[in-house]
Design an enzyme around this catalytic site. Structure first.
Site, PDB file in Angstrom:
ATOM      1  CB  SER A 291      16.764   3.681  10.783  1.00 25.23           C
ATOM      2  OG  SER A 291      15.963   4.906   9.604  1.00 25.23           O
TER       3      SER A 291
ATOM      4  N   GLY B 231      -0.744  12.814  11.571  1.00 25.13           N
ATOM      5  CA  GLY B 231      -1.435  11.925  11.824  1.00 25.13           C
ATOM      6  C   GLY B 231      -2.603  12.221  11.053  1.00 25.13           C
ATOM      7  CG  ASP B 232      -3.086   9.079   8.883  1.00 20.51           C
ATOM      8  OD1 ASP B 232      -2.364   9.715   7.590  1.00 20.51           O
ATOM      9  OD2 ASP B 232      -2.587   7.913   8.263  1.00 20.51           O
TER      10      ASP B 232
ATOM     11  CG  PHE C  18       0.821  -0.860   2.584  1.00 18.51           C
ATOM     12  CD1 PHE C  18      -0.205  -0.196   3.065  1.00 18.51           C
ATOM     13  CD2 PHE C  18       2.313  -1.147   2.969  1.00 18.51           C
ATOM     14  CE1 PHE C  18      -0.597  -2.295   4.362  1.00 18.51           C
ATOM     15  CE2 PHE C  18       2.198  -1.926   4.092  1.00 18.51           C
ATOM     16  CZ  PHE C  18       0.616  -2.200   4.603  1.00 18.51           C
TER      17      PHE C  18
ATOM     18  CG  HIS D 210      13.102   4.916   7.696  1.00 19.09           C
ATOM     19  ND1 HIS D 210      13.284   4.341   9.356  1.00 19.09           N
ATOM     20  CD2 HIS D 210      11.621   5.288   8.438  1.00 19.09           C
ATOM     21  CE1 HIS D 210      11.968   4.400  10.219  1.00 19.09           C
ATOM     22  NE2 HIS D 210      11.216   4.524   9.584  1.00 19.09           N
TER      23      HIS D 210
ATOM     24  CB  THR E 101       3.318   3.281  13.652  1.00 20.65           C
ATOM     25  OG1 THR E 101       2.831   2.110  14.419  1.00 20.65           O
ATOM     26  CG2 THR E 101       4.427   2.878  13.070  1.00 20.65           C
ATOM     27  CE1 TYR E 102       0.707   7.876  19.947  1.00 20.18           C
ATOM     28  CE2 TYR E 102      -1.110   9.152  18.516  1.00 20.18           C
ATOM     29  CZ  TYR E 102      -0.672   9.151  19.699  1.00 20.18           C
ATOM     30  OH  TYR E 102      -1.189   9.997  20.601  1.00 20.18           O
TER      31      TYR E 102
ATOM     32  CE  LYS F  29       6.192  18.575   8.246  1.00 22.91           C
ATOM     33  NZ  LYS F  29       5.276  17.484   8.018  1.00 22.91           N
TER      34      LYS F  29
ATOM     35  CD  GLU G 114       7.949  26.708  -0.706  1.00 19.84           C
ATOM     36  OE1 GLU G 114       8.677  27.380   0.630  1.00 19.84           O
ATOM     37  OE2 GLU G 114       8.563  27.311  -2.190  1.00 19.84           O
TER      38      GLU G 114
ATOM     39  CD  GLU H  78       7.660   3.658  10.756  1.00 20.12           C
ATOM     40  OE1 GLU H  78       8.457   4.229  10.569  1.00 20.12           O
ATOM     41  OE2 GLU H  78       6.421   3.610   9.832  1.00 20.12           O
TER      42      GLU H  78
ATOM     43  CB  ALA I 284      -5.299   5.578  11.773  1.00 19.75           C
TER      44      ALA I 284
ATOM     45  CD  GLN J 200       4.163   7.555   2.927  1.00 21.74           C
ATOM     46  OE1 GLN J 200       4.615   6.297   3.456  1.00 21.74           O
ATOM     47  NE2 GLN J 200       3.241   7.453   4.302  1.00 21.74           N
TER      48      GLN J 200
ATOM     49  CG  HIS K 223      -0.340  15.005   3.259  1.00 20.95           C
ATOM     50  ND1 HIS K 223      -1.132  14.412   3.115  1.00 20.95           N
ATOM     51  CD2 HIS K 223       0.689  13.978   4.615  1.00 20.95           C
ATOM     52  CE1 HIS K 223      -1.839  14.040   4.145  1.00 20.95           C
ATOM     53  NE2 HIS K 223      -0.200  13.662   5.495  1.00 20.95           N
TER      54      HIS K 223
END
Length: 295
Positions: free
Chosen positions: A20, A114-115, A225, A275, A54-55, A174, A169, A22, A57, A185, A157
């Site tokens: 895939s 989200g950021d 990045f 990905h 993507t969406y 989720k 965890e 992005e 920030a 990521q 994260h």
């Protein structure tokens, strides 16, 4: 268009990886035209399984994300997934986004906390919205008709001060809330991915945990990045980039070679697919997949 969970199931039965790509919404009409009419057709020659958009920030590209996913699916007949975050969005606004997606035949959503706007600072819950991504996953699942993916972080994260094991965890939670697959990521040490995957597997996770790979294009860009997302650049990689300073062509080729080695090991060790974070460019992903010579 296909549910992405079904694409993974079919590929698993056929014992082949899911590939895939992005993309991100462009800032100009010319950039969007190049993405839709040149970059994506070029990458589709590689016969990938799906793509995602993507969406921005702060939710800044909310409408554009759906429009591009819609256009990809209509013009190219290519399954595409829309990202969705909790940032600056009430439950009513998220409901509207999902209704719009459904009306366009969009079946796949990547659910993210989200950021913050600008990509820095602390996340702040929107009044009438969600604080955590697992809440967004549950909300989407209750509405039905979508395959839901989530993000995972092999190094933890950046905002999780308790450490990566706590973050993993939370990812397990989720998944238990209804996620069909995980996209990781970016990372540059495969051992980070293997430890991450094995941790989840030992806790009963059976959904695909897909490694996210970014081909390096420039030293400055990849440093930016990784600073934003908390990923680590191995010293040996930094030394190579420093030795190619000022030579963009050599850096791009090194990025292709490094990512090819990453992908070979990941697939050999059982990753369900790859990905690619393409940065809206076709060259590096094309070269990597040709190097891999997948059946």
């Amino acid at each position: 268009m296909h549910f992405i969970r079904d694409l993974f199931a079919t590929a698993r039965a056929a014992k082949r990886p899911v590939i895939s790509f992005e993309f991100f919404p462009t800032k100009t009409e010319e950039g969007e035209r190049t993405l839709i009419e040149k970059t994506i057709p070029s990458l589709m020659l590689l016969r990938p399984d799906f793509c995602s958009v993507t969406y921005g920030a702060g939710g800044g590209t909310r409408d554009k994300t759906l429009a591009i996913v819609d256009r990809i699916q209509r013009q190219h007949g290519f399954t595409a997934m829309a990202h969705l975050t909790c940032v600056n969005a009430t439950k009513e606004e998220i409901t509207g986004y999902l209704d719009d997606a459904r009306s366009r035949g969009i079946k796949n959503i990547l659910a993210l906390r989200g950021d913050p706007p600008g990509g820095t600072g602390e996340f702040k819950k929107t009044d009438g919205g969600f604080e955590f991504s697992h809440q967004l996953v549950e909300f989407i699942r209750r509405r039905g008709d979508f395959s839901v993916g989530v993000a995972g972080f092999p190094e933890g994260h950046i905002a999780c001060k308790e450490g990566k094991l706590v973050d993993w965890e939370r990812l397990k939670n989720k998944i238990d809330c209804g996620a069909d697959f995980v996209i990781s990521q970016l990372f540059f040490n495969n051992q980070d991915y293997f430890q991450f995957r094995d941790f989840l597997t030992k806790r009963g996770v059976t959904v695909p945990v897909v490694p996210g790979i970014i081909p390096i294009l420039s030293a400055a860009q990849i440093r930016k990045f990784t600073a934003l997302c908390g990923a680590t650049l191995p010293q040996s990689l930094l030394d190579e980039l420093d030795g190619k300073a000022g030579d963009d062509e050599a850096t791009t080729q090194y990025g292709i070679d490094y990512a090819t080695r990453q992908c070979r090991e990941l697939l050999r060790e059982g990753a369900p697919g790859i990905h690619f974070y393409t940065l809206n460019r076709a060259r590096s992903a094309t070269a990597i997949l040709k190097n891999l010579a997948l059946p």
